[in-house]
Motif scaffolding. Structure first.
Motif, PDB file in Angstrom:
ATOM      1  N   LEU A  18      35.216 -25.074  -9.056  1.00 12.35           N
ATOM      2  CA  LEU A  18      34.234 -25.389  -8.279  1.00 12.35           C
ATOM      3  C   LEU A  18      34.375 -26.713  -7.446  1.00 12.35           C
ATOM      4  O   LEU A  18      34.924 -27.834  -8.121  1.00 12.35           O
ATOM      5  N   CYS A  19      33.993 -26.772  -6.273  1.00 10.83           N
ATOM      6  CA  CYS A  19      34.185 -28.045  -5.280  1.00 10.83           C
ATOM      7  C   CYS A  19      32.694 -28.574  -4.884  1.00 10.83           C
ATOM      8  O   CYS A  19      32.191 -27.611  -4.401  1.00 10.83           O
ATOM      9  N   GLY A  20      32.713 -29.823  -5.039  1.00 13.06           N
ATOM     10  CA  GLY A  20      31.543 -30.633  -4.516  1.00 13.06           C
ATOM     11  C   GLY A  20      31.944 -31.895  -4.058  1.00 13.06           C
ATOM     12  O   GLY A  20      32.952 -32.379  -3.986  1.00 13.06           O
ATOM     13  N   VAL A  21      30.834 -32.316  -3.359  1.00 14.55           N
ATOM     14  CA  VAL A  21      31.113 -33.781  -2.949  1.00 14.55           C
ATOM     15  C   VAL A  21      29.889 -34.647  -3.378  1.00 14.55           C
ATOM     16  O   VAL A  21      28.777 -34.255  -3.411  1.00 14.55           O
ATOM     17  N   ALA A  22      30.396 -35.685  -3.968  1.00 11.80           N
ATOM     18  CA  ALA A  22      29.451 -36.723  -4.075  1.00 11.80           C
ATOM     19  C   ALA A  22      28.629 -37.499  -3.066  1.00 11.80           C
ATOM     20  O   ALA A  22      29.309 -37.931  -2.001  1.00 11.80           O
ATOM     21  N   VAL A  23      27.196 -37.867  -3.194  1.00 10.70           N
ATOM     22  CA  VAL A  23      26.371 -38.468  -2.027  1.00 10.70           C
ATOM     23  C   VAL A  23      25.796 -39.696  -2.850  1.00 10.70           C
ATOM     24  O   VAL A  23      25.130 -39.415  -3.796  1.00 10.70           O
ATOM     25  N   SER A  24      25.809 -40.870  -1.946  1.00 10.34           N
ATOM     26  CA  SER A  24      24.868 -41.843  -2.707  1.00 10.34           C
ATOM     27  C   SER A  24      24.111 -42.267  -1.176  1.00 10.34           C
ATOM     28  O   SER A  24      23.518 -43.416  -1.336  1.00 10.34           O
ATOM     29  N   LEU A  25      24.566 -41.707  -0.202  1.00 10.89           N
ATOM     30  CA  LEU A  25      23.583 -42.356   1.208  1.00 10.89           C
ATOM     31  C   LEU A  25      22.323 -41.693   1.233  1.00 10.89           C
ATOM     32  O   LEU A  25      21.803 -40.738   0.700  1.00 10.89           O
ATOM     33  N   SER A  26      21.329 -42.457   1.762  1.00 11.70           N
ATOM     34  CA  SER A  26      20.159 -42.304   1.979  1.00 11.70           C
ATOM     35  C   SER A  26      19.952 -41.069   3.104  1.00 11.70           C
ATOM     36  O   SER A  26      18.862 -40.410   2.601  1.00 11.70           O
ATOM     37  N   ASP A  27      20.608 -40.768   3.728  1.00  7.57           N
ATOM     38  CA  ASP A  27      20.400 -39.780   4.736  1.00  7.57           C
ATOM     39  C   ASP A  27      20.767 -38.180   4.177  1.00  7.57           C
ATOM     40  O   ASP A  27      21.927 -38.097   3.875  1.00  7.57           O
ATOM     41  N   SER A  31      24.058 -34.010   2.796  1.00  4.13           N
ATOM     42  CA  SER A  31      23.928 -32.915   1.970  1.00  4.13           C
ATOM     43  C   SER A  31      23.767 -31.360   2.349  1.00  4.13           C
ATOM     44  O   SER A  31      24.333 -30.597   1.934  1.00  4.13           O
ATOM     45  N   GLU A  32      23.113 -31.290   3.361  1.00  4.53           N
ATOM     46  CA  GLU A  32      23.199 -30.094   4.225  1.00  4.53           C
ATOM     47  C   GLU A  32      24.372 -29.711   4.782  1.00  4.53           C
ATOM     48  O   GLU A  32      24.978 -28.740   4.456  1.00  4.53           O
ATOM     49  N   LEU A  33      24.981 -30.831   5.490  1.00  4.87           N
ATOM     50  CA  LEU A  33      26.273 -30.653   6.062  1.00  4.87           C
ATOM     51  C   LEU A  33      27.452 -30.029   5.106  1.00  4.87           C
ATOM     52  O   LEU A  33      28.239 -29.356   5.345  1.00  4.87           O
ATOM     53  N   ILE A  34      27.349 -30.672   3.957  1.00  5.54           N
ATOM     54  CA  ILE A  34      28.381 -30.316   2.703  1.00  5.54           C
ATOM     55  C   ILE A  34      28.311 -28.806   2.240  1.00  5.54           C
ATOM     56  O   ILE A  34      29.096 -28.131   2.091  1.00  5.54           O
ATOM     57  N   GLY A  35      26.718 -28.273   2.188  1.00  9.58           N
ATOM     58  CA  GLY A  35      26.657 -27.042   1.703  1.00  9.58           C
ATOM     59  C   GLY A  35      27.345 -26.101   3.024  1.00  9.58           C
ATOM     60  O   GLY A  35      27.891 -25.197   2.774  1.00  9.58           O
ATOM     61  N   LEU A  36      26.926 -26.385   4.135  1.00 11.08           N
ATOM     62  CA  LEU A  36      27.450 -25.662   5.388  1.00 11.08           C
ATOM     63  C   LEU A  36      28.826 -25.752   5.523  1.00 11.08           C
ATOM     64  O   LEU A  36      29.415 -24.754   6.053  1.00 11.08           O
ATOM     65  N   SER A  37      29.486 -26.747   4.865  1.00 13.10           N
ATOM     66  CA  SER A  37      30.887 -26.735   4.994  1.00 13.10           C
ATOM     67  C   SER A  37      31.574 -25.905   3.859  1.00 13.10           C
ATOM     68  O   SER A  37      32.917 -25.798   3.641  1.00 13.10           O
ATOM     69  N   GLY A  38      30.804 -25.080   3.016  1.00 19.18           N
ATOM     70  CA  GLY A  38      31.407 -24.101   2.081  1.00 19.18           C
ATOM     71  C   GLY A  38      31.458 -24.781   0.730  1.00 19.18           C
ATOM     72  O   GLY A  38      32.112 -24.225  -0.391  1.00 19.18           O
ATOM     73  N   TYR A  39      31.259 -26.166   0.486  1.00 15.86           N
ATOM     74  CA  TYR A  39      31.110 -26.648  -0.747  1.00 15.86           C
ATOM     75  C   TYR A  39      30.183 -26.041  -1.950  1.00 15.86           C
ATOM     76  O   TYR A  39      29.110 -25.384  -1.403  1.00 15.86           O
ATOM     77  N   ASP A  40      30.509 -25.783  -3.206  1.00  9.61           N
ATOM     78  CA  ASP A  40      29.713 -25.257  -3.981  1.00  9.61           C
ATOM     79  C   ASP A  40      28.542 -26.041  -4.542  1.00  9.61           C
ATOM     80  O   ASP A  40      27.365 -25.547  -4.723  1.00  9.61           O
ATOM     81  N   PHE A  41      28.718 -27.304  -4.629  1.00 14.28           N
ATOM     82  CA  PHE A  41      27.603 -28.228  -5.112  1.00 14.28           C
ATOM     83  C   PHE A  41      27.535 -29.558  -4.342  1.00 14.28           C
ATOM     84  O   PHE A  41      28.664 -30.105  -3.891  1.00 14.28           O
ATOM     85  N   VAL A  42      26.548 -30.177  -4.253  1.00 17.78           N
ATOM     86  CA  VAL A  42      26.228 -31.602  -3.926  1.00 17.78           C
ATOM     87  C   VAL A  42      26.121 -32.432  -5.125  1.00 17.78           C
ATOM     88  O   VAL A  42      24.940 -32.288  -5.841  1.00 17.78           O
ATOM     89  N   TRP A  43      26.882 -33.331  -5.366  1.00 14.17           N
ATOM     90  CA  TRP A  43      26.618 -34.333  -6.691  1.00 14.17           C
ATOM     91  C   TRP A  43      25.840 -35.556  -6.026  1.00 14.17           C
ATOM     92  O   TRP A  43      26.348 -36.330  -5.514  1.00 14.17           O
TER      93      TRP A  43
END
Length: 138
Positions: A18-27, A31-43
């Motif tokens: 499973l591939c995901g990207v961690a986010v800590s930015l307020s924008d 997170s939507e772009l991470i999903g649209l890029s094909g990642y499984d989850f947003v951390w």
């Protein structure tokens, strides 16, 4: 939202990475772009950084809009912290520092119904990650 939980469980049970990207930015558009890029989850990083509950909820919504599951990493297993996150409808809750039986019991208690805990409600859409290391980040 249950479709994201099901997708994560099915891939995990099949032994897929499973591939995901961690986010800590307020924008939350990130997170939507991470999903649209094909990642499984947003951390969504709730332990480190300055995200508040409103930011976390916006990231969850954006992750789902992009087609990714939302994984919320909490600062601790305090029920006052856990309940609002579960009520928002997150897909996965990650508890840090689960290294003793007592810590694991406290985390489970924060997510379950009485008589097993003092929690008032639980979302069927959430499940626990006992070891976040089981998800390999790409």
């Amino acid at each position: 939202m249950e479709k994201y939980t099901t997708m994560i469980k099915e891939k995990s049970n099949k032994g897929k990475v499973l591939c995901g990207v961690a986010v800590s930015l307020s924008d939350s558009s990130v997170s939507e772009l991470i999903g649209l890029s094909g990642y499984d989850f947003v951390w969504i990083e709730g332990e480190h950084g300055a995200l508040d509950r409103k930011d976390i909820q916006q990231h969850m919504t954006a992750a789902h809009a992009g087609g990714a599951a939302s994984l919320i990493r909490l600062a601790n297993n305090n029920p006052d912290l856990v309940e609002p996150i579960i009520d928002m409808g997150t897909d996965i809750i990650c508890f840090p520092f689960i290294n003793t039986t007592q810590n694991a019991e406290k985390a489970v208690s924060a997510c379950t119904y009485p008589p097993y805990s003092y929690k008032r409600m639980q979302s069927s859409k959430s499940f626990l990650l006992w070891k976040y290391e089981s998800f390999r980040l790409c």
